[in-house]
Design an enzyme around this catalytic site. Sequence first.
Site, mmCIF file in Angstrom:
data_model
loop_
_atom_site.group_PDB
_atom_site.id
_atom_site.type_symbol
_atom_site.label_atom_id
_atom_site.label_comp_id
_atom_site.label_asym_id
_atom_site.label_seq_id
_atom_site.Cartn_x
_atom_site.Cartn_y
_atom_site.Cartn_z
ATOM 1 N N HIS A 240 56.047 62.712 30.034
ATOM 2 C CA HIS A 240 56.044 64.081 29.519
ATOM 3 C C HIS A 240 55.429 65.119 30.480
ATOM 4 O O HIS A 240 56.129 65.987 30.980
ATOM 5 C CB HIS A 240 55.257 64.149 28.207
ATOM 6 C CG HIS A 240 55.690 63.179 27.153
ATOM 7 N ND1 HIS A 240 56.872 63.298 26.439
ATOM 8 C CD2 HIS A 240 55.076 62.071 26.682
ATOM 9 C CE1 HIS A 240 56.956 62.303 25.571
ATOM 10 N NE2 HIS A 240 55.897 61.545 25.695
HETATM 11 O O1 RIB Z 1 53.846 64.424 22.881
HETATM 12 C C1 RIB Z 1 53.494 64.165 24.225
HETATM 13 C C2 RIB Z 1 52.270 64.939 24.612
HETATM 14 O O2 RIB Z 1 51.169 64.548 23.799
HETATM 15 C C3 RIB Z 1 51.824 64.659 26.055
HETATM 16 O O3 RIB Z 1 51.185 65.791 26.560
HETATM 17 C C4 RIB Z 1 50.839 63.543 25.891
HETATM 18 O O4 RIB Z 1 49.863 63.520 26.946
HETATM 19 C C5 RIB Z 1 50.176 63.927 24.608
HETATM 20 O O5 RIB Z 1 49.151 64.885 24.922
#
Ligand code: RIB
Length: 311
Positions: A240
């Site tokens: 992500h």
């Molecule tokens: O949903 C994914 C996000 O939530 C990313 O930033 C992960 O690190 C968590 O913080």
Amino acid sequence: MRVPIIIDTDPGQDDAVALLLALASPEELDVLGITTVAGNVPLELTTRNSLMMVELAGRSDVPVYAGCDRPMVRPLVTAEYVHGKTGIDGADTPDPTTSPADGHAVDFIIETARSTPGLTVCTLGPLTNLGTALQQAPDIAGSIEQLVLMGGGFFEGGNTTPAAEFNIYDDPDAADIVFRSGIDLVMMPLDVTHKALTSDPRVDAFKELGNASGAATAGMLEFFERYDMERYGTAGAPLHDPTVIAYLLEPDIFGGRACSVAIETTSELTMGMTVVDWWGLTDAEPNCLVMNEIDDERFYQLLIERIGRLP
Ligand code: RIB
Ligand code: CA
């Protein structure tokens, strides 16, 4: 032209890799500071983990400011079930020897926004610090050049509830302030991050770099990917947060559309949902560039090449 940035983060393995990518790119990115927030794990750990990544990258010139230890209104929800007890399980890197900078992250964001033309803020976790800064100093909405954030989802739905992605779900009130602020927003939702999956060859490529940063990245990804692979039945996990930094380095890796995005802050059923008007069904003005396409090969090539530059 180096872009002055603040990275607001809740490491988290994917945050940690995003930090390494940014710290490996000093020719393009002037990282003025890292601000930490409670999210994946409590604030003490997100701060500790950020210091560890700064030291691993040999970039202790970059200050780390501790921020908010809970969301603006709702109780803190953490995600050790994904990231492990430390938040960066798998990193196997030394304990930090440096300390956080003096002062609160929110004050650092406000002061830096007021004194830095062209500032880009990158948020990788819940928007608590930025939402609090905007509440205390609404004027900074006109000073921040751009906000690039990882968060939300639309056709992909949620990953924390059926309707909501973790960063937005964790602090929907802060997200609501940010999305109403008028700041130029670029959003990396699950719709794009779920197209940037880890794989064995990609993890092996980090191992084969032969440096400590590559080994730590491989170890973190091997730990981090197991949850999503089990949950979604995929051969890898969505990486992500590095999408936010990759956008600053090579924006044409991504594709998306300017949309109106609003945040659900009342219904418990859909709390934290990012309501994206992808088809222009309302007369609401677009407030966000929403990404849903990525050239994942180029994304991983960039990550591997840059992390290969680190110690
Ligand atoms: O949903 C994914 C996000 O939530 C990313 O930033 C992960 O690190 C968590 O913080
Ligand atoms: Ca994160």
